[in-house]
Write a protein that holds these residues in place. Structure first.
Motif, PDB file in Angstrom:
ATOM      1  N   SER A 251      -8.118   1.642   5.355  1.00 34.21           N
ATOM      2  CA  SER A 251      -8.612   0.299   5.038  1.00 34.21           C
ATOM      3  C   SER A 251      -9.363   0.190   3.711  1.00 34.21           C
ATOM      4  CB  SER A 251      -9.437  -0.238   6.191  1.00 34.21           C
ATOM      5  OG  SER A 251     -10.555   0.572   6.433  1.00 34.21           O
ATOM      6  N   PHE A 252     -10.666   0.289   3.714  1.00 35.75           N
ATOM      7  CA  PHE A 252     -11.463   0.026   2.514  1.00 35.75           C
ATOM      8  C   PHE A 252     -11.263   1.109   1.461  1.00 35.75           C
ATOM      9  CE2 PHE A 252     -15.563  -0.538   0.250  1.00 35.75           C
ATOM     10  CZ  PHE A 252     -15.362  -1.858  -0.129  1.00 35.75           C
ATOM     11  N   ILE A 253     -11.137   2.344   1.869  1.00 37.04           N
ATOM     12  CA  ILE A 253     -10.963   3.462   0.928  1.00 37.04           C
ATOM     13  C   ILE A 253      -9.630   3.335   0.195  1.00 37.04           C
ATOM     14  CG2 ILE A 253     -10.765   5.970   0.751  1.00 37.04           C
ATOM     15  CD1 ILE A 253     -12.635   6.113   3.185  1.00 37.04           C
TER      16      ILE A 253
ATOM     17  N   MET B  75       0.828  -1.210   0.000  1.00 38.32           N
ATOM     18  CA  MET B  75       0.000   0.000   0.000  1.00 38.32           C
ATOM     19  C   MET B  75       0.858   1.255   0.000  1.00 38.32           C
ATOM     20  SD  MET B  75      -3.176   0.002  -0.405  1.00 38.32           S
ATOM     21  CE  MET B  75      -4.430  -1.203  -0.551  1.00 38.32           C
ATOM     22  N   VAL B  76       1.962   1.225   0.723  1.00 37.05           N
ATOM     23  CA  VAL B  76       2.873   2.377   0.707  1.00 37.05           C
ATOM     24  C   VAL B  76       3.459   2.549  -0.691  1.00 37.05           C
ATOM     25  CG1 VAL B  76       5.087   3.239   1.577  1.00 37.05           C
ATOM     26  CG2 VAL B  76       3.385   2.348   3.167  1.00 37.05           C
ATOM     27  N   ALA B  77       3.834   1.446  -1.336  1.00 32.87           N
ATOM     28  CA  ALA B  77       4.376   1.526  -2.696  1.00 32.87           C
ATOM     29  C   ALA B  77       3.344   2.083  -3.674  1.00 32.87           C
ATOM     30  CB  ALA B  77       4.852   0.150  -3.154  1.00 32.87           C
TER      31      ALA B  77
ATOM     32  N   GLY C 179      -8.596   3.710  -3.823  1.00 26.94           N
ATOM     33  CA  GLY C 179      -7.486   4.538  -4.266  1.00 26.94           C
ATOM     34  C   GLY C 179      -6.489   3.757  -5.099  1.00 26.94           C
ATOM     35  N   ALA C 180      -6.201   2.535  -4.691  1.00 26.67           N
ATOM     36  CA  ALA C 180      -5.268   1.692  -5.446  1.00 26.67           C
ATOM     37  C   ALA C 180      -5.818   1.397  -6.839  1.00 26.67           C
ATOM     38  CB  ALA C 180      -4.995   0.398  -4.685  1.00 26.67           C
TER      39      ALA C 180
ATOM     40  N   ALA D  48      -4.914   8.179   0.772  1.00 26.11           N
ATOM     41  CA  ALA D  48      -5.679   7.062   1.340  1.00 26.11           C
ATOM     42  C   ALA D  48      -4.817   5.807   1.452  1.00 26.11           C
ATOM     43  CB  ALA D  48      -6.912   6.788   0.480  1.00 26.11           C
ATOM     44  N   CYS D  49      -3.962   5.577   0.463  1.00 26.37           N
ATOM     45  CA  CYS D  49      -3.083   4.401   0.513  1.00 26.37           C
ATOM     46  C   CYS D  49      -1.977   4.570   1.545  1.00 26.37           C
ATOM     47  CB  CYS D  49      -2.477   4.143  -0.859  1.00 26.37           C
ATOM     48  SG  CYS D  49      -3.661   3.529  -2.066  1.00 26.37           S
TER      49      CYS D  49
END
Length: 104
Positions: free
Chosen positions: A73-75, A24-26, A79-80, A67-68
């Motif tokens: 969480s779900f959001i 998620m950070v990436a 975003g991804a 958001a990422c």
């Protein structure tokens, strides 16, 4: 079970969570880079591609990246997906238009 075994099981069980956070950070960093790419692209390219405006894409990518990175969480999954749509659909089309390779 002894405490060493329990600690090993705990470490193994924490691997998927760590991998998820790193990914998620990436994706969040990729979203910020995408926003920079959009900000440095001519606005008429988005109109020629029949896409959302340049400002809309900057906003979508920045909000998705935040958001990422914050891991909402779900959001963050939405975003991804938005970041993926930019990199795999919108950006290649914009690059083709800017290179002069387009079909009318």
């Amino acid at each position: 079970m002894d405490t060493a075994t329990v600690m090993q099981i705990h470490q193994i069980m924490s691997i998927p969570g760590v991998v998820s956070r790193v990914l998620m950070v990436a994706v969040g960093v990729a979203g910020l880079l995408g926003a920079v790419f959009v900000a440095t692209t001519r606005p008429d390219a988005f109109e020629a591609a029949n896409r959302q405006s340049k400002g809309a894409w900057v906003g979508i990518l920045v909000i998705s990246a935040v958001a990422c990175l914050v891991q909402l969480s779900f959001i963050a999954w939405f975003g991804a997906v938005a970041i993926g749509i930019y990199f795999f659909d919108v950006r290649p089309q914009i690059k083709e238009i800017l290179a002069g390779n387009y079909d009318w």
